[in-house]
Write a protein that holds these residues in place. Structure first.
Motif, PDB file in Angstrom:
ATOM      1  N   CYS A   1     -18.173 -59.654  19.910  1.00  0.00           N
ATOM      2  CA  CYS A   1     -19.094 -59.498  21.048  1.00  0.00           C
ATOM      3  C   CYS A   1     -18.644 -58.303  21.870  1.00  0.00           C
ATOM      4  O   CYS A   1     -17.508 -58.262  22.325  1.00  0.00           O
ATOM      5  N   LEU A   2     -19.535 -57.336  22.039  1.00  0.00           N
ATOM      6  CA  LEU A   2     -19.180 -56.165  22.845  1.00  0.00           C
ATOM      7  C   LEU A   2     -20.206 -55.994  23.951  1.00  0.00           C
ATOM      8  O   LEU A   2     -21.319 -56.524  23.869  1.00  0.00           O
ATOM      9  N   GLU A   3     -19.815 -55.248  24.964  1.00  0.00           N
ATOM     10  CA  GLU A   3     -20.745 -55.007  26.060  1.00  0.00           C
ATOM     11  C   GLU A   3     -21.065 -53.525  26.112  1.00  0.00           C
ATOM     12  O   GLU A   3     -20.173 -52.684  26.064  1.00  0.00           O
ATOM     13  N   VAL A   4     -22.354 -53.236  26.185  1.00  0.00           N
ATOM     14  CA  VAL A   4     -22.750 -51.845  26.336  1.00  0.00           C
ATOM     15  C   VAL A   4     -23.869 -51.782  27.370  1.00  0.00           C
ATOM     16  O   VAL A   4     -24.814 -52.571  27.317  1.00  0.00           O
ATOM     17  N   ASN A   5     -23.710 -50.926  28.339  1.00  0.00           N
ATOM     18  CA  ASN A   5     -24.671 -50.809  29.442  1.00  0.00           C
ATOM     19  C   ASN A   5     -25.045 -52.181  30.035  1.00  0.00           C
ATOM     20  O   ASN A   5     -26.208 -52.523  30.180  1.00  0.00           O
ATOM     21  N   LYS A   6     -24.006 -52.970  30.306  1.00  0.00           N
ATOM     22  CA  LYS A   6     -24.136 -54.311  30.911  1.00  0.00           C
ATOM     23  C   LYS A   6     -24.884 -55.300  30.034  1.00  0.00           C
ATOM     24  O   LYS A   6     -25.384 -56.316  30.511  1.00  0.00           O
ATOM     25  N   ARG A   7     -24.968 -55.012  28.749  1.00  0.00           N
ATOM     26  CA  ARG A   7     -25.656 -55.916  27.841  1.00  0.00           C
ATOM     27  C   ARG A   7     -24.670 -56.344  26.759  1.00  0.00           C
ATOM     28  O   ARG A   7     -24.000 -55.518  26.159  1.00  0.00           O
ATOM     29  N   ILE A   8     -24.573 -57.674  26.555  1.00  0.00           N
ATOM     30  CA  ILE A   8     -23.650 -58.184  25.540  1.00  0.00           C
ATOM     31  C   ILE A   8     -24.397 -58.256  24.216  1.00  0.00           C
ATOM     32  O   ILE A   8     -25.515 -58.744  24.164  1.00  0.00           O
ATOM     33  N   PHE A   9     -23.773 -57.760  23.161  1.00  0.00           N
ATOM     34  CA  PHE A   9     -24.378 -57.955  21.840  1.00  0.00           C
ATOM     35  C   PHE A   9     -23.332 -58.493  20.878  1.00  0.00           C
ATOM     36  O   PHE A   9     -22.142 -58.240  21.017  1.00  0.00           O
ATOM     37  N   GLN A  10     -23.825 -59.297  19.920  1.00  0.00           N
ATOM     38  CA  GLN A  10     -22.930 -60.029  19.040  1.00  0.00           C
ATOM     39  C   GLN A  10     -23.181 -59.603  17.604  1.00  0.00           C
ATOM     40  O   GLN A  10     -24.331 -59.390  17.212  1.00  0.00           O
ATOM     41  N   MET A  11     -22.090 -59.451  16.846  1.00  0.00           N
ATOM     42  CA  MET A  11     -22.226 -59.145  15.416  1.00  0.00           C
ATOM     43  C   MET A  11     -21.464 -60.198  14.622  1.00  0.00           C
ATOM     44  O   MET A  11     -20.338 -60.547  14.988  1.00  0.00           O
ATOM     45  N   ASP A  12     -22.072 -60.708  13.547  1.00  0.00           N
ATOM     46  CA  ASP A  12     -21.446 -61.814  12.811  1.00  0.00           C
ATOM     47  C   ASP A  12     -20.104 -61.392  12.218  1.00  0.00           C
ATOM     48  O   ASP A  12     -19.141 -62.131  12.280  1.00  0.00           O
ATOM     49  N   SER A  13     -20.061 -60.207  11.619  1.00  0.00           N
ATOM     50  CA  SER A  13     -18.788 -59.646  11.130  1.00  0.00           C
ATOM     51  C   SER A  13     -18.923 -58.134  11.088  1.00  0.00           C
ATOM     52  O   SER A  13     -20.037 -57.626  10.958  1.00  0.00           O
ATOM     53  N   ILE A  14     -17.775 -57.446  11.183  1.00  0.00           N
ATOM     54  CA  ILE A  14     -17.800 -56.014  10.893  1.00  0.00           C
ATOM     55  C   ILE A  14     -16.642 -55.662   9.958  1.00  0.00           C
ATOM     56  O   ILE A  14     -15.572 -56.250  10.013  1.00  0.00           O
ATOM     57  N   ILE A  15     -16.940 -54.715   9.075  1.00  0.00           N
ATOM     58  CA  ILE A  15     -15.948 -54.238   8.107  1.00  0.00           C
ATOM     59  C   ILE A  15     -15.757 -52.747   8.397  1.00  0.00           C
ATOM     60  O   ILE A  15     -16.741 -52.007   8.484  1.00  0.00           O
ATOM     61  N   ILE A  16     -14.505 -52.346   8.585  1.00  0.00           N
ATOM     62  CA  ILE A  16     -14.255 -50.934   8.902  1.00  0.00           C
ATOM     63  C   ILE A  16     -13.474 -50.298   7.750  1.00  0.00           C
ATOM     64  O   ILE A  16     -12.377 -50.757   7.404  1.00  0.00           O
ATOM     65  N   SER A  17     -14.052 -49.272   7.145  1.00  0.00           N
ATOM     66  CA  SER A  17     -13.348 -48.544   6.078  1.00  0.00           C
ATOM     67  C   SER A  17     -12.831 -47.227   6.667  1.00  0.00           C
ATOM     68  O   SER A  17     -12.967 -46.991   7.861  1.00  0.00           O
ATOM     69  N   LYS A  18     -12.292 -46.354   5.822  1.00  0.00           N
ATOM     70  CA  LYS A  18     -11.842 -45.042   6.310  1.00  0.00           C
ATOM     71  C   LYS A  18     -13.027 -44.134   6.603  1.00  0.00           C
ATOM     72  O   LYS A  18     -12.894 -43.093   7.234  1.00  0.00           O
ATOM     73  N   LYS A  19     -14.217 -44.567   6.120  1.00  0.00           N
ATOM     74  CA  LYS A  19     -15.382 -43.676   6.190  1.00  0.00           C
ATOM     75  C   LYS A  19     -16.502 -44.172   7.103  1.00  0.00           C
ATOM     76  O   LYS A  19     -17.315 -43.370   7.569  1.00  0.00           O
ATOM     77  N   ALA A  20     -16.576 -45.488   7.302  1.00  0.00           N
ATOM     78  CA  ALA A  20     -17.715 -46.023   8.069  1.00  0.00           C
ATOM     79  C   ALA A  20     -17.433 -47.437   8.564  1.00  0.00           C
ATOM     80  O   ALA A  20     -16.450 -48.069   8.159  1.00  0.00           O
ATOM     81  N   ILE A  21     -18.338 -47.885   9.451  1.00  0.00           N
ATOM     82  CA  ILE A  21     -18.309 -49.288   9.894  1.00  0.00           C
ATOM     83  C   ILE A  21     -19.544 -49.970   9.311  1.00  0.00           C
ATOM     84  O   ILE A  21     -20.651 -49.429   9.378  1.00  0.00           O
ATOM     85  N   TYR A  22     -19.336 -51.161   8.743  1.00  0.00           N
ATOM     86  CA  TYR A  22     -20.447 -51.943   8.180  1.00  0.00           C
ATOM     87  C   TYR A  22     -20.644 -53.207   9.015  1.00  0.00           C
ATOM     88  O   TYR A  22     -19.705 -53.992   9.183  1.00  0.00           O
ATOM     89  N   ILE A  23     -21.863 -53.368   9.537  1.00  0.00           N
ATOM     90  CA  ILE A  23     -22.198 -54.585  10.288  1.00  0.00           C
ATOM     91  C   ILE A  23     -22.779 -55.598   9.307  1.00  0.00           C
ATOM     92  O   ILE A  23     -23.641 -55.244   8.492  1.00  0.00           O
TER      93      ILE A  23
END
Ligand SMILES: [Zn+2]
Length: 313
Positions: free
Chosen positions: A67-89
């Motif tokens: 769960c992250l906050e951006v511009n006072k808005r909370i958004f939720q992501m079920d999982s994220i995978i971070i590689s050396k090249k990109a982020i996968y939601i």
């Protein structure tokens, strides 16, 4: 490496504490029980998908339930995978039976007849998360981190049907068991490596991760009077165990417990307030002696807060 594990969702815990304590004639009790079942099923489905995501744990940085906050808005992501090249939601879905993606009409149709379009469309949901995450990354790390997304179905029996552009849907929508290879293949196709180290991006996200809680009493318009007090029998689930000599006795099935009050305390702290006074404890446990509740509170795992004269976790 998995740097953020999935926990039992707090809303599910609240519903499970609430249901046995809700007065039986509460008008929305059926809906609440149904929500609990759906959330439990959703959580089971998420854990099933986690199993496949974590096959990538040696290569990538993984965070569940972010769960992250951006511009006072909370958004939720079920999982994220971070590689050396990109982020996968990873946007997880647990529909059973069949789901049809219609790329011509930009809608998806579930076999139960529900048509999902607009913001409820699973791909639109994932696209929104991508936009929000990109904004968050730009504000907190860098604008040059590529973000991709997948919509993943937990139930292997879900039939995914497509009307229109099959290839476009197949790029994004898949069953959990195909996810590890899909991520590896797509990641191999990306030629540029990010400036930021993937584990450092993960650490930063972990640092900013928020707890997301809904007030379920407000959500279902439940007042304090709708919630029953008493100690629940661990055997037959009946509320209203009586306090005997250093134990609880069920009037219905006659079973005996020394620890049954701990569940009542935990229900109270999760549902009503994060702290409890001795007087509130007497009312909760239906005990008339202050000395008894003081002893019970002292022997529980709660801490006394002298400033507020209340007990808390
Ligand atoms: Zn009982």
């Amino acid at each position: 490496m998995v740097i953020l594990n999935r926990k039992v969702p707090i809303t599910l815990k609240k519903l499970q504490a609430l249901i046995p304590r809700l007065r039986p004639d509460f008008p929305r009790i059926y809906e609440i029980k149904q929500d609990e079942r759906n959330r439990r099923k959703g959580y089971e489905g998420e854990k099933h998908i986690d199993y496949y995501i974590e096959l990538l744990a040696d290569k990538f940085t993984i965070l569940h339930d972010v769960c992250l906050e951006v511009n006072k808005r909370i958004f939720q992501m079920d999982s994220i995978i971070i590689s050396k090249k990109a982020i996968y939601i990873i946007e997880m879905k647990d529909y059973s039976n069949k789901i049809t993606f219609d790329t011509n009409l930009n809608q998806c149709i579930r076999s139960d007849g529900d048509i999902e379009m607009g913001y409820r469309h699973p791909i639109a949901q994932a696209e929104n998360q991508k936009l929000l995450l990109e904004t968050w990354l730009e504000q907190n790390l860098s604008r040059h981190i590529p973000v991709r997304y997948f919509v993943v179905f937990s139930d292997p029996n879900t039939i995914i049907d497509v009307i229109g552009d099959q290839a476009a849907i197949a790029e994004i929508v898949l069953h959990a068991n195909h996810l590890p290879n899909k991520v590896l293949n797509i990641d191999n196709e990306i030629n540029t490596t990010m400036k930021q180290k993937s584990h450092l991006i993960g650490k930063r996200i972990l640092k900013e991760n928020k707890d997301f809680e809904i007030d379920i009493l407000q959500e279902y318009q439940i007042s304090r009077n709708d919630i029953l007090s008493g100690v629940q029998c661990p055997k037959c689930q009946t509320l209203g165990m009586k306090r005997g000599h250093s134990k609880w006795i069920c009037m219905r099935c006659k079973s005996v417990s020394k620890q049954a009050h701990l569940k009542a305390l935990s229900d109270y702290l999760i549902l009503i307030n994060p702290y409890i006074s001795n007087k509130e404890c007497m009312k909760l446990l239906n005990v008339s002696s202050k000395d008894v509740t003081t002893r019970l509170l002292k022997s529980s795992n709660l801490m006394y807060d002298p400033l507020h004269r209340r007990w808390r976790r």
